[in-house]
Write a protein that holds these residues in place. Structure first.
Motif, PDB file in Angstrom:
ATOM      1  N   ASN A 202      10.309  61.503  18.728  1.00 35.96           N
ATOM      2  CA  ASN A 202       9.748  62.813  19.073  1.00 35.96           C
ATOM      3  C   ASN A 202       8.467  63.032  18.266  1.00 35.96           C
ATOM      4  N   HIS A 203       7.363  62.932  18.933  1.00 34.46           N
ATOM      5  CA  HIS A 203       6.079  63.032  18.233  1.00 34.46           C
ATOM      6  C   HIS A 203       5.627  64.482  18.043  1.00 34.46           C
ATOM      7  N   GLU A 204       6.442  65.454  18.455  1.00 38.16           N
ATOM      8  CA  GLU A 204       6.030  66.855  18.333  1.00 38.16           C
ATOM      9  C   GLU A 204       6.800  67.604  17.247  1.00 38.16           C
ATOM     10  N   ARG A 205       7.608  66.922  16.439  1.00 39.64           N
ATOM     11  CA  ARG A 205       8.366  67.590  15.371  1.00 39.64           C
ATOM     12  C   ARG A 205       7.457  68.201  14.311  1.00 39.64           C
ATOM     13  N   TRP A 206       6.264  67.610  14.117  1.00 43.85           N
ATOM     14  CA  TRP A 206       5.346  68.139  13.111  1.00 43.85           C
ATOM     15  C   TRP A 206       4.923  69.576  13.418  1.00 43.85           C
ATOM     16  N   LEU A 207       5.037  69.954  14.712  1.00 41.39           N
ATOM     17  CA  LEU A 207       4.649  71.314  15.069  1.00 41.39           C
ATOM     18  C   LEU A 207       5.558  72.355  14.409  1.00 41.39           C
ATOM     19  N   ILE A 208       6.841  71.983  14.250  1.00 40.33           N
ATOM     20  CA  ILE A 208       7.790  72.912  13.610  1.00 40.33           C
ATOM     21  C   ILE A 208       7.399  73.134  12.158  1.00 40.33           C
ATOM     22  N   THR A 209       7.126  72.031  11.435  1.00 38.85           N
ATOM     23  CA  THR A 209       6.711  72.140  10.041  1.00 38.85           C
ATOM     24  C   THR A 209       5.410  72.928   9.911  1.00 38.85           C
ATOM     25  N   TYR A 210       4.481  72.652  10.786  1.00 37.42           N
ATOM     26  CA  TYR A 210       3.186  73.334  10.765  1.00 37.42           C
ATOM     27  C   TYR A 210       3.352  74.839  10.994  1.00 37.42           C
ATOM     28  N   ALA A 211       4.225  75.193  11.953  1.00 28.48           N
ATOM     29  CA  ALA A 211       4.452  76.613  12.241  1.00 28.48           C
ATOM     30  C   ALA A 211       5.082  77.318  11.051  1.00 28.48           C
ATOM     31  N   ASP A 212       6.046  76.627  10.378  1.00 32.98           N
ATOM     32  CA  ASP A 212       6.662  77.208   9.185  1.00 32.98           C
ATOM     33  C   ASP A 212       5.626  77.429   8.092  1.00 32.98           C
ATOM     34  N   LEU A 213       4.756  76.464   7.902  1.00 28.35           N
ATOM     35  CA  LEU A 213       3.729  76.576   6.876  1.00 28.35           C
ATOM     36  C   LEU A 213       2.786  77.733   7.153  1.00 28.35           C
ATOM     37  N   ILE A 214       2.361  77.866   8.373  1.00 28.57           N
ATOM     38  CA  ILE A 214       1.465  78.969   8.752  1.00 28.57           C
ATOM     39  C   ILE A 214       2.137  80.322   8.513  1.00 28.57           C
ATOM     40  N   THR A 215       3.432  80.388   8.872  1.00 27.59           N
ATOM     41  CA  THR A 215       4.176  81.637   8.664  1.00 27.59           C
ATOM     42  C   THR A 215       4.247  82.007   7.187  1.00 27.59           C
ATOM     43  N   LEU A 216       4.554  81.021   6.333  1.00 26.56           N
ATOM     44  CA  LEU A 216       4.636  81.264   4.891  1.00 26.56           C
ATOM     45  C   LEU A 216       3.289  81.694   4.318  1.00 26.56           C
ATOM     46  N   LEU A 217       2.227  81.043   4.777  1.00 16.21           N
ATOM     47  CA  LEU A 217       0.899  81.420   4.298  1.00 16.21           C
ATOM     48  C   LEU A 217       0.545  82.846   4.700  1.00 16.21           C
ATOM     49  N   MET A 218       0.909  83.220   5.920  1.00 11.82           N
ATOM     50  CA  MET A 218       0.626  84.570   6.375  1.00 11.82           C
ATOM     51  C   MET A 218       1.370  85.595   5.531  1.00 11.82           C
TER      52      MET A 218
END
Length: 246
Positions: free
Chosen positions: A13-29
């Protein structure tokens, strides 16, 4: 037993990084929202403190140092009003005493002024006592009574401070300048209470001997200045240092 046939591997699954990226963006916000909120709260509190201190110390309304933050004052407006009233009372007493000194020709014998701790009336030894004595002279009684009448309605604590020069004394009654200065201060307190009517609970007496000179004891002229009794009308901010006062 025969070997189990291996199951075919799943495609990665080459799209799993999107989950990590979304979590990171949420934490930064969330982090930046918190930082912004904390920054605004501190600025508001600091602005309120600046305005409150200005009103309390200067007795007047002043602008905020940061922004235009609004809100309840940290220093109560009643306290600011009380400080302003006290300052006015001190100034009124100062002017009355200056006028009295001039009318009675007491320049050089009675000095009055304002210090950080309050209003200070300095009575020289030559006016109050004979050398080596703590008994008030007839002239001294009249002056102390007149000064007391100016102060009688003030609610402030009043400290009577006895001072001597550095010339030693050693008599049966006063073994040192400590006893002489303390007795002089106590006699002024007693007269203010019994003859003028000041409340005893606002009065205190202390003797400093020769250890609080206003000028160096290098000449007789200077020693005359140091031999004195100071009547100190303390500002109410110093009540915390007085026993039983808050």
């Amino acid at each position: 037993m025969g070997r189990r046939r291996s199951e075919p591997e799943k495609a990665p699954n080459h799209e799993r990084w999107l989950i990590t990226y979304a979590d990171l963006i949420t934490l930064l916000m969330i982090f930046f929202v918190l930082m912004y909120t904390i920054s605004n709260v501190n600025a508001k509190k600091f602005a309120q403190l600046s305005s409150s201190m200005s009103q309390a110390l200067l007795g007047e309304k002043s602008g905020y140092f940061i922004g235009e933050a609004q809100g309840p004052l940290i220093v109560d407006t009643e306290q600011a009003a009380a400080a302003k009233t006290e300052a006015a009372n001190m100034e009124d007493a100062l002017e009355k005493l200056k006028k009295y000194i001039k009318e009675k020709g007491l320049e050089g014998q009675v000095e009055v002024g304002q210090e950080e701790r309050g209003l200070v009336i300095s009575l020289k030894e030559a006016l109050l006592f004979s050398i080596g004595s703590a008994d008030l002279t007839p002239e001294a009684r009249k002056v102390v009574a007149d000064v007391g009448q100016v102060l009688i309605k003030m609610p402030n604590n009043i400290r009577i401070e006895g001072h001597t020069c550095n010339l030693p004394i050693n008599t049966s009654r006063y073994p040192s300048n400590w006893e002489l200065s303390t007795t002089r201060a106590t006699n002024v307190v007693r007269y203010l209470v019994t003859q003028v009517g000041l409340k005893p609970e606002v009065l205190s007496a202390t003797g400093y001997g020769e250890f609080r000179p206003i000028v160096a004891n290098t000449s007789e002229q200077n020693r005359v200045k140091n031999r004195r009794v100071d009547i100190v009308v303390l500002k109410s901010v110093f009540n915390i240092a007085e026993p039983g006062k808050g």
